[in-house]
Design a protein around this motif. Structure first.
Motif, PDB file in Angstrom:
ATOM      1  N   SER A   1       0.838  -1.204   0.000  1.00 48.43           N
ATOM      2  CA  SER A   1       0.000   0.000   0.000  1.00 48.43           C
ATOM      3  C   SER A   1       0.873   1.253   0.000  1.00 48.43           C
ATOM      4  O   SER A   1       0.523   2.271  -0.599  1.00 48.43           O
ATOM      5  CB  SER A   1      -0.953  -0.005   1.197  1.00 48.43           C
ATOM      6  OG  SER A   1      -0.222   0.092   2.395  1.00 48.43           O
ATOM      7  N   TYR A   2       2.039   1.159   0.651  1.00 48.24           N
ATOM      8  CA  TYR A   2       2.956   2.309   0.683  1.00 48.24           C
ATOM      9  C   TYR A   2       3.503   2.587  -0.720  1.00 48.24           C
ATOM     10  O   TYR A   2       3.470   3.712  -1.221  1.00 48.24           O
ATOM     11  CB  TYR A   2       4.098   1.995   1.651  1.00 48.24           C
ATOM     12  CG  TYR A   2       5.071   3.128   1.858  1.00 48.24           C
ATOM     13  CD1 TYR A   2       4.676   4.292   2.501  1.00 48.24           C
ATOM     14  CD2 TYR A   2       6.392   3.025   1.427  1.00 48.24           C
ATOM     15  CE1 TYR A   2       5.571   5.332   2.707  1.00 48.24           C
ATOM     16  CE2 TYR A   2       7.287   4.059   1.634  1.00 48.24           C
ATOM     17  CZ  TYR A   2       6.874   5.207   2.267  1.00 48.24           C
ATOM     18  OH  TYR A   2       7.754   6.230   2.461  1.00 48.24           O
ATOM     19  N   GLY A   3       3.963   1.490  -1.362  1.00 51.26           N
ATOM     20  CA  GLY A   3       4.553   1.619  -2.701  1.00 51.26           C
ATOM     21  C   GLY A   3       3.540   2.085  -3.737  1.00 51.26           C
ATOM     22  O   GLY A   3       3.881   2.803  -4.673  1.00 51.26           O
ATOM     23  N   ALA A   4       2.267   1.682  -3.535  1.00 54.93           N
ATOM     24  CA  ALA A   4       1.243   2.085  -4.506  1.00 54.93           C
ATOM     25  C   ALA A   4       1.071   3.602  -4.467  1.00 54.93           C
ATOM     26  O   ALA A   4       0.871   4.240  -5.498  1.00 54.93           O
ATOM     27  CB  ALA A   4      -0.076   1.395  -4.176  1.00 54.93           C
ATOM     28  N   GLN A   5       1.193   4.188  -3.273  1.00 54.60           N
ATOM     29  CA  GLN A   5       0.985   5.631  -3.153  1.00 54.60           C
ATOM     30  C   GLN A   5       2.266   6.430  -3.389  1.00 54.60           C
ATOM     31  O   GLN A   5       2.224   7.533  -3.921  1.00 54.60           O
ATOM     32  CB  GLN A   5       0.430   5.942  -1.769  1.00 54.60           C
ATOM     33  CG  GLN A   5      -0.581   7.060  -1.818  1.00 54.60           C
ATOM     34  CD  GLN A   5      -1.252   7.237  -0.468  1.00 54.60           C
ATOM     35  OE1 GLN A   5      -1.470   6.270   0.256  1.00 54.60           O
ATOM     36  NE2 GLN A   5      -1.569   8.458  -0.134  1.00 54.60           N
ATOM     37  N   PHE A   6       3.408   5.855  -2.976  1.00 53.57           N
ATOM     38  CA  PHE A   6       4.683   6.581  -3.113  1.00 53.57           C
ATOM     39  C   PHE A   6       5.726   5.686  -3.772  1.00 53.57           C
ATOM     40  O   PHE A   6       6.685   5.257  -3.115  1.00 53.57           O
ATOM     41  CB  PHE A   6       5.181   7.050  -1.734  1.00 53.57           C
ATOM     42  CG  PHE A   6       4.207   7.931  -1.032  1.00 53.57           C
ATOM     43  CD1 PHE A   6       4.065   9.258  -1.376  1.00 53.57           C
ATOM     44  CD2 PHE A   6       3.396   7.411  -0.026  1.00 53.57           C
ATOM     45  CE1 PHE A   6       3.146  10.069  -0.741  1.00 53.57           C
ATOM     46  CE2 PHE A   6       2.475   8.219   0.612  1.00 53.57           C
ATOM     47  CZ  PHE A   6       2.349   9.543   0.255  1.00 53.57           C
ATOM     48  N   PRO A   7       5.553   5.404  -5.082  1.00 51.18           N
ATOM     49  CA  PRO A   7       6.473   4.454  -5.735  1.00 51.18           C
ATOM     50  C   PRO A   7       7.936   4.888  -5.617  1.00 51.18           C
ATOM     51  O   PRO A   7       8.825   4.059  -5.448  1.00 51.18           O
ATOM     52  CB  PRO A   7       6.003   4.444  -7.195  1.00 51.18           C
ATOM     53  CG  PRO A   7       4.912   5.440  -7.320  1.00 51.18           C
ATOM     54  CD  PRO A   7       4.523   5.912  -5.974  1.00 51.18           C
ATOM     55  N   GLU A   8       8.186   6.210  -5.675  1.00 56.05           N
ATOM     56  CA  GLU A   8       9.573   6.676  -5.652  1.00 56.05           C
ATOM     57  C   GLU A   8      10.219   6.504  -4.269  1.00 56.05           C
ATOM     58  O   GLU A   8      11.435   6.620  -4.138  1.00 56.05           O
ATOM     59  CB  GLU A   8       9.673   8.125  -6.145  1.00 56.05           C
ATOM     60  CG  GLU A   8       8.991   9.183  -5.295  1.00 56.05           C
ATOM     61  CD  GLU A   8       7.457   9.208  -5.396  1.00 56.05           C
ATOM     62  OE1 GLU A   8       6.877   8.408  -6.165  1.00 56.05           O
ATOM     63  OE2 GLU A   8       6.844   9.994  -4.662  1.00 56.05           O
TER      64      GLU A   8
END
Ligand code: ADP
Length: 619
Positions: A311-318
């Motif tokens: 869920s973290y990566g989905a919102q903040f991929p960078e």
């Protein structure tokens, strides 16, 4: 789904060669008593309850038996135990049940679950069997077949827990009504055991919840106690990072606070991250506008929870790379809110994914609220301490400032007295006397200015500034003030020049603007290092601009904002006399008139104080 294997408390599965036994009433009673005892011992182990019962049923009634349990979704059934006298047939039954999950309403067992009533087919009718058996179970009909069938619900106090399915293979005798009664009695016993197992589990759940609540309270108390003994913002920050993060079960965390201009967020204290110091470094300073959970939480004053890296990566991929490098699986950004203001953000990292249940979120938000209050309290405390220190410093400066002109006056008056007590030596003594009287007059003027400042200080601090608005010509006023200060300017060797446009009039308080101009000019003379001083006046239709420029010592950039605060001075030691209140008074007056005051300065090059005033005061 693998099926549980029997724990074999009673095993009679191998007796198929002799067929199912014919049971006497006494034997039935014995079975029930025995079973009740075993069920009572099984307590919360549901698998064991079913295994025990099915083993009994197969051993005393044969041939095959399965126990199904209703899942929490209240629609699907799970086969928890499958038994058969013949191991190959048991295997076949297990395989077929693995391939499909039964649902309430489907097939024989599903319809018994739906109706809550037993199904007794002493001699199974082939047509009914064919019509009702689900396609997935047809191989059992083909390979083994069913002679007689009994399906009995496990009806508990408030729900049907599941069902027993019993089958006799072709070649065995049919089930009798007495068999049905026995199975129903056993099913009732089992349902009671299941009722109490559920109650025990729920109690266990309650106990677990109670223990968790107690642990949460203890952790909160620990943090609150530590916060209450932290006095300075630094101490509070350290408690927040070192204790609050741990109390939230975080493995790392950082407290992020805004800079003075609220354009950047800085990490003030942190815990963990020891294996990835470069990650801390990369996020040491963050623009408030950044697309980062911490900055967003700060801007939106809202907490954000990331249960896992996905869920973290989905919102903040960078940001995913640094999060996974650090090895954290879940995170929370918690804003520190006090009196509607966001003071900063606590960023907490967790080693494993976390659902962040409601109770946990509540604990976290209570904890950060405590942290925010402690931070606010410590700031007020530090400010109060600073104010007390400033007041003490001010009193000593004020005493010194008032003494200096008094001491000079004392000397002049003593000398005057001496002169006057001597016999008059005609006119030649007069210029000397006049010069002395002038010096006394100057010191009186200085004392008067100091006392005015002192009076203004107490009046303005109490918020009492009454404006007397009238039509004022600023050019005329500037000329008047400059004339009044001409003597002082000559002594300082600083020529005063006014550059003015013809019409710089407005609706202002004349006496207060006189005070502003006098303050700015006397500062320019004091700090102007004997260079020329320019007063410039310009205007447009709604604003008037006044600037006072000197070529003196200048002001370091880091002091330029604070010199407008009360008691703030930016001169070393006591090289220059002053209270540190003149600019503060100017700012109060200009603010009250709806204008602005600012300074532009370079050290060693001089300063320009710029005042912008609306020609008409907005109501
Ligand atoms: P005071 O002059 O009595 O100290 P002010 O409030 O008038 O108090 O000024 C505050 C401080 O601002 C001064 O102590 C000085 O450090 C700085 N300052 C004010 N005017 C000037 C100027 N024209 N040039 C350099 N520094 C100045």
């Amino acid at each position: 789904m693998p099926l549980p294997h029997g724990r074999g408390s009673i095993s009679a599965e191998g007796s198929s060669a002799h067929g199912p036994p014919v049971l006497e009433a006494a034997a039935r009673l014995r079975i029930l008593v025995n079973l009740s005892r075993q069920l009572a011992e099984a307590r919360t182990d549901l698998d064991l309850v079913f295994d025990t019962v099915c083993a009994h049923l197969v051993s005393v009634l044969g041939d095959g038996c399965a126990a199904f349990l209703l899942l929490d979704d209240n629609t699907s059934l799970e086969p928890v135990t499958i038994r058969h006298r013949d191991p190959a047939r048991r295997l076949l039954l297990e395989q077929l049940n693995q391939a499909r999950k039964l649902r309430v309403g489907e097939g024989f067992t599903g319809s018994v679950m739906a109706s809550g009533k037993s199904l007794f087919l002493a001699d199974v009718d082939a047509a009914i069997l064919d019509a009702t058996t689900l396609p997935e179970y047809k191989p059992y009909l083909d390979q083994v077949g069913v002679r007689s069938m009994l399906v009995v619900p496990l009806a508990g106090r408030s729900r049907v827990h599941g069902a027993f399915w019993l089958t006799r293979d072709p070649g065995s005798p049919p089930y009798t009504p007495a068999d049905r009664e026995l199975v129903e009695a056993i099913a009732d016993c089992t349902a009671m055991a299941l009722d109490s197992a559920r109650i025990q589990l729920e109690h266990g759940d309650d106990r677990r919840r109670l223990a968790e609540a107690a642990s949460r309270t203890a952790r909160l108390q620990q943090v609150t106690a530590a916060l209450s003994s932290a006095a300075t913002p630094e101490e509070v920050s350290s408690v927040v990072a070192h204790l609050a993060v741990g109390a939230m079960e975080g493995v790392a965390g950082s407290l992020v606070l805004p800079n003075e201009s609220r354009t950047e967020l800085h990490i003030r204290s942190y815990i963990g991250h020891t294996h990835v110091p470069h990650v801390v470094k990369a996020f040491q300073v963050l623009p408030v506008t950044a697309n980062n959970p911490v900055a967003i939480s700060y801007r939106e004053r809202k907490p954000f929870f990331f249960s896992d890296l996905i869920s973290y990566g989905a919102q903040f991929p960078e940001l995913l790379a640094s999060a996974s490098e650090a090895g954290y699986e879940a995170a929370a950004a918690l804003p520190l809110l006090a009196r509607g203001e966001v003071l900063g953000v606590l960023w907490v990292r967790f080693a494993t994914p976390r659902p962040f249940e409601e109770e946990e979120r509540a604990l976290m938000s209570t904890m950060v609220a405590q942290c925010a209050q402690a931070l606010e309290r410590s700031r007020l405390y530090t400010r109060a301490q600073k104010a007390v220190a400033q007041r003490d410093e001010f009193l000593s400066v004020a005493a010194h400032e008032l003494r200096t002109p008094l001491a000079a006056m004392k000397l002049q008056i003593q000398s005057l007295q001496r002169n006057l007590s001597r016999p008059p030596e005609a006119e030649d003594n007069k210029p000397q006397l006049i010069a002395k009287a002038d010096a006394v007059a100057r010191q009186v003027k200085r004392l008067e200015a100091l006392v005015t400042d002192l009076l203004d200080l107490s009046r303005l601090t109490a918020g009492k500034l009454a404006l007397r608005l009238e039509e004022v010509d600023l050019h005329e006023l500037a000329r008047e003030v400059c004339e009044r200060m001409a003597e002082e300017a000559t002594r300082a060797q600083s020529p005063l020049t006014i550059y003015a446009e013809s019409r710089v009039r407005g609706h202002w308080d004349r006496a207060r603007l006189d005070q502003v101009l006098s303050n700015l000019l006397s500062n320019a003379l004091k700090y102007g290092a004997g260079g020329p001083i320019d007063v410039t006046l310009t205007a447009d239709s709604t604003w008037v601009f006044l600037s006072v420029r000197d070529r003196g010592i200048g002001i370091p950039p880091e002091d330029q904002a604070r010199i407008f605060e009360r008691f703030e001075r930016a001169v070393p030691g006591r090289n220059y006399s002053g209270f540190g209140v003149g600019l503060w008074i100017c700012k109060q007056i200009i603010d009250a008139l709806g204008g602005r005051i600012r300074v532009e300065s370079q050290q060693g090059q001089g300063s320009t104080f710029e005042v912008t005033l609306p020609t008409k005061r907005e109501p």
